[in-house]
Design an enzyme around this catalytic site. Structure first.
Site, PDB file in Angstrom:
ATOM      1  N   ASP A  84      48.899  53.629  41.739  1.00 64.44           N
ATOM      2  CA  ASP A  84      48.885  52.247  41.261  1.00 64.44           C
ATOM      3  C   ASP A  84      48.130  51.421  42.296  1.00 64.44           C
ATOM      4  O   ASP A  84      48.675  51.045  43.337  1.00 64.44           O
ATOM      5  CB  ASP A  84      50.321  51.733  41.074  1.00 64.44           C
ATOM      6  CG  ASP A  84      50.347  50.268  40.607  1.00 64.44           C
ATOM      7  OD1 ASP A  84      49.302  49.592  40.677  1.00 64.44           O
ATOM      8  OD2 ASP A  84      51.440  49.814  40.184  1.00 64.44           O
ATOM      9  N   LYS A 110      44.734  43.211  38.169  1.00 64.79           N
ATOM     10  CA  LYS A 110      44.497  42.076  39.056  1.00 64.79           C
ATOM     11  C   LYS A 110      42.997  41.773  39.263  1.00 64.79           C
ATOM     12  O   LYS A 110      42.406  41.155  38.401  1.00 64.79           O
ATOM     13  CB  LYS A 110      45.241  42.277  40.369  1.00 64.79           C
ATOM     14  CG  LYS A 110      46.761  42.195  40.139  1.00 64.79           C
ATOM     15  CD  LYS A 110      47.560  41.829  41.355  1.00 64.79           C
ATOM     16  CE  LYS A 110      48.984  41.456  40.956  1.00 64.79           C
ATOM     17  NZ  LYS A 110      49.975  42.489  41.206  1.00 64.79           N
ATOM     18  N   PHE A 164      56.830  48.310  43.463  1.00 65.57           N
ATOM     19  CA  PHE A 164      56.639  47.262  42.461  1.00 65.57           C
ATOM     20  C   PHE A 164      55.535  47.708  41.515  1.00 65.57           C
ATOM     21  O   PHE A 164      54.388  47.863  41.921  1.00 65.57           O
ATOM     22  CB  PHE A 164      56.282  45.897  43.076  1.00 65.57           C
ATOM     23  CG  PHE A 164      56.150  44.846  42.007  1.00 65.57           C
ATOM     24  CD1 PHE A 164      57.277  44.193  41.522  1.00 65.57           C
ATOM     25  CD2 PHE A 164      54.916  44.551  41.428  1.00 65.57           C
ATOM     26  CE1 PHE A 164      57.170  43.256  40.500  1.00 65.57           C
ATOM     27  CE2 PHE A 164      54.810  43.615  40.403  1.00 65.57           C
ATOM     28  CZ  PHE A 164      55.930  42.969  39.937  1.00 65.57           C
TER      29      PHE A 164
HETATM   30  C1  LIG Z   1      51.013  42.960  40.208  1.00 63.54           C
HETATM   31  C2  LIG Z   1      51.285  44.406  40.169  1.00 63.54           C
HETATM   32  C3  LIG Z   1      51.660  45.038  38.968  1.00 63.54           C
HETATM   33  C4  LIG Z   1      51.904  44.286  37.697  1.00 63.54           C
HETATM   34  O1  LIG Z   1      50.789  43.589  37.239  1.00 63.54           O
HETATM   35  P1  LIG Z   1      50.974  42.392  36.178  1.00 63.54           P
HETATM   36  O2  LIG Z   1      49.567  42.030  35.818  1.00 63.54           O
HETATM   37  O3  LIG Z   1      51.702  41.288  36.878  1.00 63.54           O
HETATM   38  O4  LIG Z   1      51.749  42.936  35.041  1.00 63.54           O
HETATM   39  C5  LIG Z   1      51.841  46.414  39.004  1.00 63.54           C
HETATM   40  N1  LIG Z   1      51.681  47.118  40.131  1.00 63.54           N
HETATM   41  C6  LIG Z   1      51.323  46.545  41.301  1.00 63.54           C
HETATM   42  C7  LIG Z   1      51.141  47.391  42.519  1.00 63.54           C
HETATM   43  C8  LIG Z   1      51.146  45.167  41.362  1.00 63.54           C
HETATM   44  O5  LIG Z   1      50.828  44.585  42.526  1.00 63.54           O
END
Ligand SMILES: *Cc1c(COP(=O)(O)O)cnc(C)c1O
Length: 401
Positions: free
Chosen positions: A226, A255, A141
């Site tokens: 990420d 986040k 994700f």
């Molecule tokens: C939440 C998340 C995203 C996307 O972040 P948004 O601020 O919702 O666009 C990307 N990568 C990971 C691992 C995430 O948990």
């Protein structure tokens, strides 16, 4: 109709149904607790998917935001502002890297990482134009843009949103041989979550991340981690990669970087990699704005003390010990995770993840299900041990354990 029912009915009538929230309408929050429009209190065991690592209404973060609100909130990058240099310097330092490219949401930062890796591939590695390949993992994700969903393996995230962006190859997560096979002379990057959050808090086998590091170094390929969800204290370290002693070429952060106050994201890397940009080639009106920088600077200062990582380690050990006692008891199939972060697979005869989440809500605990039978537990790192234990009591009650 109750205040809750009417708020939900209006939301359903006037907002796109791209989420299926639990039927609770939050009106205020403090620390690890939220209060709904009817005055009921709930323990937040999701923490905004780790955007709220430092809790709701964290005093230091709110004070930093308020002070900045009174000074200057937005300049656009057309001008310098006096919080920008400190933010970039201190974030780079926290990451042990050199340069920062700030954005707002996580998806924008992932897009930035993809663009950066491609440009680096053409300008530094010498990949022929439009041939750059990025290897990603199944069940990833990374966000919701058209390019990012192009390399998702989640049907709901992809269906009816094509045509898809080419240039990505998907390999099984945790499989070094598959990764090595997928890499070619045109591979510019490997993009991975060091722990897959949305997939159900999947921790890769020991040795996987060091293996990825070694392979990418040998092949002159960028290792992009990420850490939008796994980073900034959640797992007991500043970065989940640290558990395996791995330093990637690029961190993607978001986040918790915004302290649960404003969206703040960034790509952090070396000057060789981020130094490829020239004016006009990439940007964002809100990226690196004064309010974002002020809040993020406070987040960075809080992380520098190590106290939140320490809390996540200690409370995490307790959480995993308690959850471990539930496995084998007939209701819980498996528990995964690291630090104050757990994916709990419920034995399907005890209910779906959604049903368990609703029952927990009725007992004053908010969690989120994922992939049918899994619930995710990720309370704010400021949660007290007593509150965590109370939350676990509710889980045991719901599972009849
Ligand atoms: C939440 C998340 C995203 C996307 O972040 P948004 O601020 O919702 O666009 C990307 N990568 C990971 C691992 C995430 O948990």
């Amino acid at each position: 109709m109750s205040a809750t029912e009417s708020a939900i009915a209006s939301a359903e009538a006037h907002s796109a149904h791209n989420y299926h929230p639990l039927p609770v309408v939050v009106a205020s929050a403090d620390g690890a607790w939220m209060t709904d429009v009817e005055g009921r209190r709930y323990l937040d065991m999701l923490a905004g998917y780790s955007a709220l690592n430092f809790g709701h209404g964290n005093r230091r973060l709110i004070d930093a935001a308020k002070a900045q609100l009174e000074r200057v909130t937005l300049t656009s990058r057309a001008f310098h502002h006096d919080r920008f240099a400190d933010f970039c310097t201190q974030l780079a330092e926290l990451c042990g890297m050199e340069m920062v490219l700030p954005m707002n949401t996580g998806a924008e930062a992932v897009e930035t990482a993809v663009k950066t890796a491609r440009k680096w591939g053409y300008q530094v590695k010498g990949v022929p134009q439009n041939q750059a390949k990025i290897v990603v993992a199944a069940n990833n994700f990374h966000g919701r843009t058209t390019t990012i969903i192009s390399f998702s393996t989640d049907h709901e995230a992809r269906a009816d949103f094509g045509p898809y962006t080419p240039g990505f190859e998907i390999v099984p997560y945790g499989d070094l041989t598959a990764l090595e096979t997928a890499m070619s002379a045109n591979t510019v990057a490997v993009l991975l979550e060091p722990i897959q959050g949305e997939a159900g808090v999947l921790v890769p086998p020991a040795g996987y991340l060091p293996g990825v590091r070694e392979l990418t170094r040998e092949r002159n390929v960028l290792f992009i981690a990420d850490e939008i969800q796994s980073g900034l204290g959640r797992t007991g370290k500043t970065f989940a990669c640290e558990h395996e002693g791995v330093m990637p070429d690029m961190y993607v952060l978001g986040k918790a970087l915004g302290g649960g106050v404003v969206p703040v994201s960034a790509v952090v890397s070396s000057s060789e990699v981020l130094g490829i940009y020239r004016p006009g080639e990439h940007g964002s009106t809100f990226g690196g704005n004064p309010l974002a920088c002020a809040v993020a600077l406070e987040v960075i200062a809080m992380l520098r003390t190590g106290e939140f990582q320490q809390r996540a380690t200690e409370l995490g050990e307790h959480l995993h010990h308690e959850l471990g006692l539930l496995t084998g008891g007939g209701a819980v199939e498996a528990v995964r995770g690291r630090g104050l972060w757990a994916g709990v697979d419920i034995v399907p005869s005890h209910g779906t993840g959604r049903e368990i989440s609703e029952k927990l809500m009725d007992r004053g605990v908010l969690v989120k299900d994922t992939h049918g039978s899994t619930i995710r537990i990720a309370p704010p790192l400021v949660i007290s041990k007593e509150d965590l234990d109370w939350g676990l009591d509710q889980l045991r009650a719901v599972l009849g354990a």
